[in-house]
Design an enzyme around this catalytic site. Sequence first.
Site, short mmCIF file in Angstrom:
data_model
loop_
_atom_site.label_atom_id
_atom_site.label_comp_id
_atom_site.label_asym_id
_atom_site.label_seq_id
_atom_site.Cartn_x
_atom_site.Cartn_y
_atom_site.Cartn_z
CG HIS A 83 25.91 132.51 -14.38
ND1 HIS A 83 24.88 133.49 -13.71
CD2 HIS A 83 26.96 132.34 -13.91
CE1 HIS A 83 25.43 134.23 -13.15
NE2 HIS A 83 26.94 133.53 -13.80
CG ASP A 141 22.99 133.15 -20.22
OD1 ASP A 141 24.26 133.52 -20.71
OD2 ASP A 141 22.81 132.62 -19.26
CD GLN A 188 30.97 131.05 -19.55
OE1 GLN A 188 31.45 131.28 -20.65
NE2 GLN A 188 30.72 131.76 -18.96
CE LYS A 190 30.27 135.72 -18.59
NZ LYS A 190 31.17 135.32 -16.88
CB CYS A 248 26.14 132.02 -10.12
SG CYS A 248 27.77 133.13 -10.13
N1 7TS Z 1 25.25 133.45 -18.17
C1 7TS Z 1 26.55 132.54 -17.94
C2 7TS Z 1 26.19 131.28 -18.90
C3 7TS Z 1 27.76 132.78 -17.84
O1 7TS Z 1 28.03 131.67 -17.66
C4 7TS Z 1 27.51 134.22 -16.63
C5 7TS Z 1 28.30 134.77 -15.87
C6 7TS Z 1 26.65 135.27 -16.43
C7 7TS Z 1 25.10 134.46 -17.51
C8 7TS Z 1 26.90 135.88 -16.20
O2 7TS Z 1 26.87 136.97 -16.78
P1 7TS Z 1 27.98 138.24 -16.11
O3 7TS Z 1 28.40 139.97 -17.76
O4 7TS Z 1 26.35 139.39 -16.27
O5 7TS Z 1 28.42 138.75 -14.90
N2 7TS Z 1 29.54 133.51 -15.19
C9 7TS Z 1 30.86 133.79 -14.83
C10 7TS Z 1 31.29 132.39 -14.35
O6 7TS Z 1 31.07 131.48 -14.99
N3 7TS Z 1 32.09 132.97 -13.31
O7 7TS Z 1 31.88 133.91 -13.10
C11 7TS Z 1 31.05 134.89 -13.70
#
Ligand code: 7TS
Length: 415
Positions: A130, A208, A211, A234, A373
């Site tokens: 990501h 990370d 997910q 999430k 992303c």
């Molecule tokens: N890493 C992964 C693997 C992610 O899927 C996401 C967000 C992030 C980092 C960042 O997370 P955040 O909470 O800091 O935004 N993924 C997604 C997605 O798949 N669609 O919208 C956000």
Amino acid sequence: MAVQAPKKRLDARAIRADFPIFEQLIHGQPLAFLDSAASSQKPRQMLEEMTEFYSTSYANVHRGVYVLAERATAALEGAREKVRALVNAPDVREIIFVRNATEAINLVAYSWGLNNLGPGDLVVVTELEHHSNFVPWQYIAGRTGAKLAMIPLTDEGELDLSGLDAIAAQGQIKVVATNQVSNSLGTINPVEKLVAWAHDQGAIFVCDAAQSAPHMTVDVQALGADFVAISAHKMCGPSGVGALWGRTELLRAMEPFLLGGHMINSVRLEKTTWGELPHKFEAGTAPMAEAVGFGAAIDYLQAIGFDAIEAYEHELAAYALGRLGELDGLTLYGPPADRRAGIVSFNVEGVHPHDVAQILDMQGVAIRAGHHCCQPLMQKLGVAATNRASFYLYTVREEIDQLVEGLHTVRKVFA
Ligand code: 7TS
């Protein structure tokens, strides 16, 4: 990754009743919410605990000596302990509240990276990252003169580890940063193997877990990583809060990330000294109610059980891949069901993903369309965008059926 039969099976229909969002119709249809990888829906139990906190125990934390401030501080610190237990961290002071996984990774990239990277050093990420685990490293590598290298993907969307030696020959590896589960393809990555490789090189490993933590047990001690990043939103928690776990010795040696109130020990005209962990990394008013909601979400998920959640989502992924496989002119991306989490990415031949998603929306089906992303991954796949359906513990098979029905309509409209 072999998944063992869970001790208890998850009852998605009963779980679904905890989520008020499903009580409405969308365009006159039941809601098929297949975008949980972007953000999950929220159970009543979590919402009620946040309301209770705001209604009975709200005040700023750590500063007051009155009852409400004490209650609020206890609630925040109670939530920190729940996050510690969730990831099995050895010490609660290693849990830093941040806004989200993105901020957690930026904290490490800036605070660790700026002081530990330089010319000749290598930062290793993967083609599957990501942007949150790619752009900060690319930027800090650029600022420090370090080089960025990528572990490539196989055609099945899994990390190709055959070239690790060639990567190691490019420089002194200082950081290996990868996700545990890919948000685009659902690939479950061999993180333990990569941690061992990183440590063999004398590098730190940044995981990370945005997910993975919502869907499976993430045990930082079993993983052996040095930093782990998660987002509450999430995993049934509120937006605006996440956590970074890091090893005490690394966190202690690092410079602070954000500066201001609460993170100091003493402030003098000549010099300011930093507070103890975790406060050194928590400048400003904490996301108090959000942390309480995060804690409530953890309670909710643990009561159901991460083994049950993971096993159920594997079933859903297999079901979805089977049903989508019935459709002509559909390209599926990523590994087979037994090696992926509850995420499926696909394209409908000749139809732009945004058009697919828009037609599906008219039928109450919410999926994501875009690059997720993950532009380096899209480049590798040779597409600008994909459609993505993602599942969680409240997903039922009827929603996947609704998706397949909707895709038949897409085919008819664009025939
Ligand atoms: N890493 C992964 C693997 C992610 O899927 C996401 C967000 C992030 C980092 C960042 O997370 P955040 O909470 O800091 O935004 N993924 C997604 C997605 O798949 N669609 O919208 C956000």
